[in-house]
Design a protein around this motif. Structure first.
Motif, mmCIF file in Angstrom:
data_model
loop_
_atom_site.group_PDB
_atom_site.id
_atom_site.type_symbol
_atom_site.label_atom_id
_atom_site.label_comp_id
_atom_site.label_asym_id
_atom_site.label_seq_id
_atom_site.Cartn_x
_atom_site.Cartn_y
_atom_site.Cartn_z
ATOM 1 N N ASN A 1 -2.919 -22.940 -12.348
ATOM 2 C CA ASN A 1 -2.504 -24.157 -11.659
ATOM 3 C C ASN A 1 -1.775 -23.783 -10.373
ATOM 4 O O ASN A 1 -1.328 -22.636 -10.227
ATOM 5 C CB ASN A 1 -1.630 -25.035 -12.576
ATOM 6 N N PRO A 2 -1.643 -24.720 -9.426
ATOM 7 C CA PRO A 2 -1.030 -24.390 -8.138
ATOM 8 C C PRO A 2 0.475 -24.600 -8.094
ATOM 9 O O PRO A 2 1.078 -24.461 -7.038
ATOM 10 C CB PRO A 2 -1.725 -25.374 -7.189
ATOM 11 N N HIS A 3 1.095 -24.931 -9.234
ATOM 12 C CA HIS A 3 2.532 -25.219 -9.223
ATOM 13 C C HIS A 3 3.312 -24.165 -10.004
ATOM 14 O O HIS A 3 3.758 -23.173 -9.419
ATOM 15 C CB HIS A 3 2.809 -26.642 -9.713
ATOM 16 N N LEU A 4 3.472 -24.322 -11.332
ATOM 17 C CA LEU A 4 4.302 -23.376 -12.071
ATOM 18 C C LEU A 4 3.724 -21.970 -12.087
ATOM 19 O O LEU A 4 4.474 -20.984 -12.046
ATOM 20 C CB LEU A 4 4.485 -23.861 -13.512
ATOM 21 N N ALA A 5 2.404 -21.842 -12.163
ATOM 22 C CA ALA A 5 1.799 -20.511 -12.208
ATOM 23 C C ALA A 5 2.110 -19.718 -10.946
ATOM 24 O O ALA A 5 2.162 -18.475 -10.986
ATOM 25 C CB ALA A 5 0.294 -20.617 -12.404
ATOM 26 N N PHE A 6 2.313 -20.399 -9.834
ATOM 27 C CA PHE A 6 2.662 -19.740 -8.575
ATOM 28 C C PHE A 6 4.181 -19.651 -8.399
ATOM 29 O O PHE A 6 4.710 -18.579 -8.069
ATOM 30 C CB PHE A 6 2.048 -20.499 -7.390
ATOM 31 N N ALA A 7 4.877 -20.768 -8.594
ATOM 32 C CA ALA A 7 6.315 -20.792 -8.347
ATOM 33 C C ALA A 7 7.080 -19.916 -9.328
ATOM 34 O O ALA A 7 8.058 -19.258 -8.957
ATOM 35 C CB ALA A 7 6.833 -22.229 -8.412
ATOM 36 N N ARG A 8 6.632 -19.884 -10.595
ATOM 37 C CA ARG A 8 7.302 -19.089 -11.621
ATOM 38 C C ARG A 8 6.252 -18.399 -12.505
ATOM 39 O O ARG A 8 6.070 -18.734 -13.667
ATOM 40 C CB ARG A 8 8.203 -19.977 -12.485
ATOM 41 N N PRO A 9 5.541 -17.428 -11.957
ATOM 42 C CA PRO A 9 4.448 -16.804 -12.725
ATOM 43 C C PRO A 9 4.919 -16.079 -13.972
ATOM 44 O O PRO A 9 4.120 -15.841 -14.887
ATOM 45 C CB PRO A 9 3.825 -15.833 -11.717
ATOM 46 N N GLU A 10 6.206 -15.738 -14.023
ATOM 47 C CA GLU A 10 6.731 -15.023 -15.188
ATOM 48 C C GLU A 10 7.001 -15.944 -16.375
ATOM 49 O O GLU A 10 7.229 -15.472 -17.488
ATOM 50 C CB GLU A 10 8.022 -14.279 -14.820
ATOM 51 N N TRP A 11 6.934 -17.257 -16.169
ATOM 52 C CA TRP A 11 7.154 -18.189 -17.274
ATOM 53 C C TRP A 11 5.883 -18.324 -18.109
ATOM 54 O O TRP A 11 4.771 -18.319 -17.569
ATOM 55 C CB TRP A 11 7.536 -19.561 -16.745
ATOM 56 N N PRO A 12 6.017 -18.492 -19.410
ATOM 57 C CA PRO A 12 4.831 -18.733 -20.239
ATOM 58 C C PRO A 12 4.235 -20.101 -19.950
ATOM 59 O O PRO A 12 4.935 -21.023 -19.529
ATOM 60 C CB PRO A 12 5.376 -18.650 -21.668
ATOM 61 N N SER A 13 2.943 -20.238 -20.170
ATOM 62 C CA SER A 13 2.239 -21.495 -19.952
ATOM 63 C C SER A 13 1.627 -21.979 -21.248
ATOM 64 O O SER A 13 1.009 -21.197 -21.986
ATOM 65 C CB SER A 13 1.134 -21.324 -18.904
#
Length: 304
Positions: free
Chosen positions: A239-251
């Protein structure tokens, strides 16, 4: 590299005038690399609950999304299929959703028609992974392959996972239909499928890279080489939001969140080091663009 954008109309102007029905508009993006032409074609979009992305993420994820102007109750990501033509091969990366997943998706045949192509002209379909929005478009209403002349390629680990009889019992109730649907479709093309491993050349100029986490055998693909290369990400950066802004967070969209975030970190390291443009299945404006550093993370910038 040379990038253009254009808009497709699936119905001709004359037909639209005759029927008084509006034509469907598709935003298309084209990238040329020497003799290679890459188009992204829309399969429509998904409609997903907020938890599909937010499950497992820290509480501050809602604050990050709010700062980006992204709602948290549901997501409607676009679905961009990548079409490659090199004068010999006409290659489609993934097959889309087909008619059985979501009514907002499964539009690839319309997009191909708008591009002046029929499904019989596709020579190869290369799968990044076997989730419904990537593989359920493989078969028509009669369980016949939609792309009748194509050969198929998928990662060996991905194929082994979805064809394992135990997967349906271990994947979890929310994804059980994913397993049933993938196994049925992969069985239908088994005699025309080649299997890929990490670093293998799928076709001339197309190299497979194992990028697991979203699914156990997810693959991304590098087209070209050196300074003239682009990476088809699939859902490895989803995705263009959390995956970029906080890639270290789990999805919540990853079947293995820990492996998924390790894969994202490795991909961002490579993309930034090589200044490589990317094509994302669920990224906006056709999905082709570059990655830029932003605060503690990254940002997607559509365009080359």
């Amino acid at each position: 590299m040379f990038l253009t954008r254009r808009t497709f109309l699936t119905r001709s102007t004359a037909l639209a005038a005759t029927t008084a029905l509006p034509g469907r508009l598709w935003a298309g993006t084209t990238l040329t690399m020497g003799d290679i032409r890459i188009d992204t074609l829309s399969d429509g979009n998904l409609v997903l609950p907020g938890g599909f992305v937010l499950d497992g993420a820290p509480d501050e994820a809602t604050e990050v999304l709010a700062s980006l102007g992204v709602p948290t109750d549901r997501f409607e990501p676009p679905c961009n299929l990548t079409l490659l033509r090199d004068g010999t091969n006409t290659v489609l990366f993934d097959a889309g959703s087909g008619p059985d997943f979501m009514p907002s998706a499964g539009k690839i045949l319309e997009a191909l028609e708008a591009a002046g192509l029929g499904p019989e002209e596709i020579t190869h379909v290369i799968f990044t992974h076997a989730h419904p929005d990537h593989i359920w478009g493989l078969l028509d209403d009669f369980d016949e392959p939609v792309f009748p002349e194509a050969d198929y390629m998928i990662g060996q680990a991905e194929y082994d996972y979805w064809t394992d009889p135990d997967t349906v019992n271990t994947i979890g109730e929310a994804r059980m239909t994913f397993a049933v649907g993938a196994e049925r479709r992969l069985a239908a093309i088994a005699d025309r499928t080649a299997f890929l491993t990490d670093g293998q050349e799928a076709l001339p100029g197309i190299t497979a890279r194992l990028t697991p986490g979203h699914t156990p055998g997810h693959m991304s693909f590098v087209i070209g080489a050196g300074s003239d290369a682009v990476m088809v990400l699939g859902d490895a950066i989803g995705n263009p939001h959390l995956a970029f802004a906080r890639p270290e967070w789990p999805s919540g969209s990853d079947q293995d969140p820990e492996t998924g975030r390790a894969t994202r970190k490795a991909l961002f390291d490579q993309i930034m080091a090589e200044d490589m443009p990317v094509i994302g299945f669920h990224l906006p404006e056709g999905g082709i663009g570059r990655v830029e550093r932003a605060d503690d993370g990254f940002r997607f910038n559509a365009g080359i």
